[in-house]
Design an enzyme around this catalytic site. Structure first.
Site, mmCIF file in Angstrom:
data_model
loop_
_atom_site.group_PDB
_atom_site.id
_atom_site.type_symbol
_atom_site.label_atom_id
_atom_site.label_comp_id
_atom_site.label_asym_id
_atom_site.label_seq_id
_atom_site.Cartn_x
_atom_site.Cartn_y
_atom_site.Cartn_z
ATOM 1 C CG ASP A 113 -0.302 0.144 2.526
ATOM 2 O OD1 ASP A 113 0.918 0.381 2.564
ATOM 3 O OD2 ASP A 113 -0.997 0.022 3.542
ATOM 4 N N GLY A 242 -11.158 3.205 1.964
ATOM 5 C CA GLY A 242 -12.049 4.011 2.787
ATOM 6 C C GLY A 242 -13.231 3.270 3.362
ATOM 7 C CG ASP A 292 -5.151 -5.553 3.073
ATOM 8 O OD1 ASP A 292 -4.675 -5.064 4.115
ATOM 9 O OD2 ASP A 292 -5.840 -4.889 2.271
#
Length: 397
Positions: A113, A242, A292
């Site tokens: 990420d 989000g 994940d």
């Protein structure tokens, strides 16, 4: 480089993106839901989907050796964190080793990420501007500045097979106007990320792929706008961020369904930071391919085990004389070796082995759940099986 693939939907059984490095080959699709069975090709091997990626934040899935991930949990891909790896051990050390794969001794696929979630979680020590994010290290308080371009540069140095756009993850609850401003800034940052990615090369002799991230909080119109914007960049895969930040599960599913109705069906869809076993199955049914979450490993260290019959708190006295395996259906590699009574004893004694066994069990359970979903999708029985499983998964045993 944009994906230029042009395919017909009826060709999904044989879909291959010859001009892409990462591509999704759809093998089957559920007739009663949007769930699909597929394969994703990367520089370090194939990933069968749907898939869960254990989180190795700082270059390690906590308490687990790499050979255990390969041999015992059968992990296909793990995740690293740009923010944490940037701070420690640092880019010079990772690059000196030849990239994260070589540094940690992992020759299968990796995803990183971009640090956007840390922008969200470090709300007390960061400042967001159009240019980027200034933040303080949680380690020593030192000041750092991430731009979209620098987030790509860092991930080029780390060397993951799949790297993510730099975005802002809005909190829940979040006012509509803030969510809208944040979403548009994330889109502007995405353009800058793409320009940097397309004008640079990987450092270690293999190609990397880049996924944008849909934002928009829990507002339907914003999620639709963001999904359409992200899809217009025509990258090799797409992510949804989000969510799983405190909103009700039904709201998460609603947003996921909306986004999946827009994102290209022939490309991988990655739902970031999700979630419980039930969350995984319900989102697979909505068309998600990749997940994940720290939940299986973090909860394991606190004594919570996930099983095919429900969740177990290993610290409870009721397990002190229970000599049955951790999961009656044999989803854990430790089932034939360790009993509930023994693992409960390890937690009561504060022995590190208890946390290690629990961690391996939970990772294996999550990956078993994905393997079972794949089998049911192949057999055409996914929806019936999923509905049966979700009734049991949230039971507290």
């Amino acid at each position: 480089m944009k994906c230029q693939c042009q395919v017909e939907k009826e060709d999904y059984l044989y879909l291959e993106h010859s001009d892409c490095f990462v591509f999704l080959r759809l093998l089957n699709q559920d007739k009663e839901s949007k769930a699909r069975l597929g394969e994703i090709q990367t520089a370090h091997g194939k990933i069968k989907t749907p898939i869960f990626m254990p989180v190795g934040t700082a270059g390690t899935v906590k308490g687990v050796h790499q050979h255990e991930l390969l041999e015992d949990t059968l992990a296909q891909i793990i995740l690293g964190n740009t923010y944490h790896l940037y701070l420690r051990p640092g880019l010079d050390i990772i690059e000196g080793a030849g990239g994260l794969h070589k540094f940690i001794g992992w020759d299968k696929p990796l995803l990183t990420d971009s640090g956007g979630y840390q922008v969200y979680s470090l709300s007390g020590t960061r400042k967001i501007t159009e240019k980027g994010v200034k933040f303080q290290s949680h380690i020593d308080g030192s000041s750092h500045f991430f731009t979209p371009e620098y987030a790509i540069d860092i991930q080029r140095t780390i060397g993951a097979d799949i790297i993510m756009a730099f975005d802002e993850c809005t909190p829940y609850p979040c006012e509509y106007d803030y969510a809208k401003r944040s979403m548009h800034m994330t889109h502007r940052w995405l353009k800058r990320c793409c320009e940097r990615f397309d004008t640079t090369e990987g450092k270690y002799g293999y190609k990397q792929s880049f996924f944008p991230i849909v934002q928009g909080s829990v507002y339907k119109d914003l999620r639709l706008q963001s999904a359409e914007k992200i899809a217009s960049f025509e990258r090799e895969g797409n992510a949804i961020g989000g969510l799983s930040v405190g909103e009700p599960h039904e709201m998460m599913y609603e947003m996921t369904d909306i986004v999946c109705s827009v994102l290209p069906w022939e490309k991988p869809r990655y739902l970031m930071g999700v979630g419980t076993p039930t969350n995984l199955l319900e989102n697979i049914a909505l068309g998600i391919d990749m997940f994940d979450c720290v939940m299986p490993t973090r909860n394991a260290r606190n004594g919570m085990l996930f099983t095919s019959e429900g969740t177990i708190n290993m610290k409870n006295k009721k397990w002190a004389t229970d000599y049955s395996p951790l999961d009656p259906n044999g989803t854990s590699f430790v089932d034939n070796t360790y009993t509930k009574a023994y693992v409960r004893h390890l937690f009561a004694s504060n022995e590190l082995l208890g946390k290690q066994i629990a961690t391996l069990h939970n990772i294996r359970f999550y990956l078993w759940l994905m393997e079972e979903a794949q089998k049911q999708l192949e057999a055409g029985t996914f929806t019936t099986w999923k509905n049966q499983m979700v009734k049991k998964l949230d039971i507290r045993l």
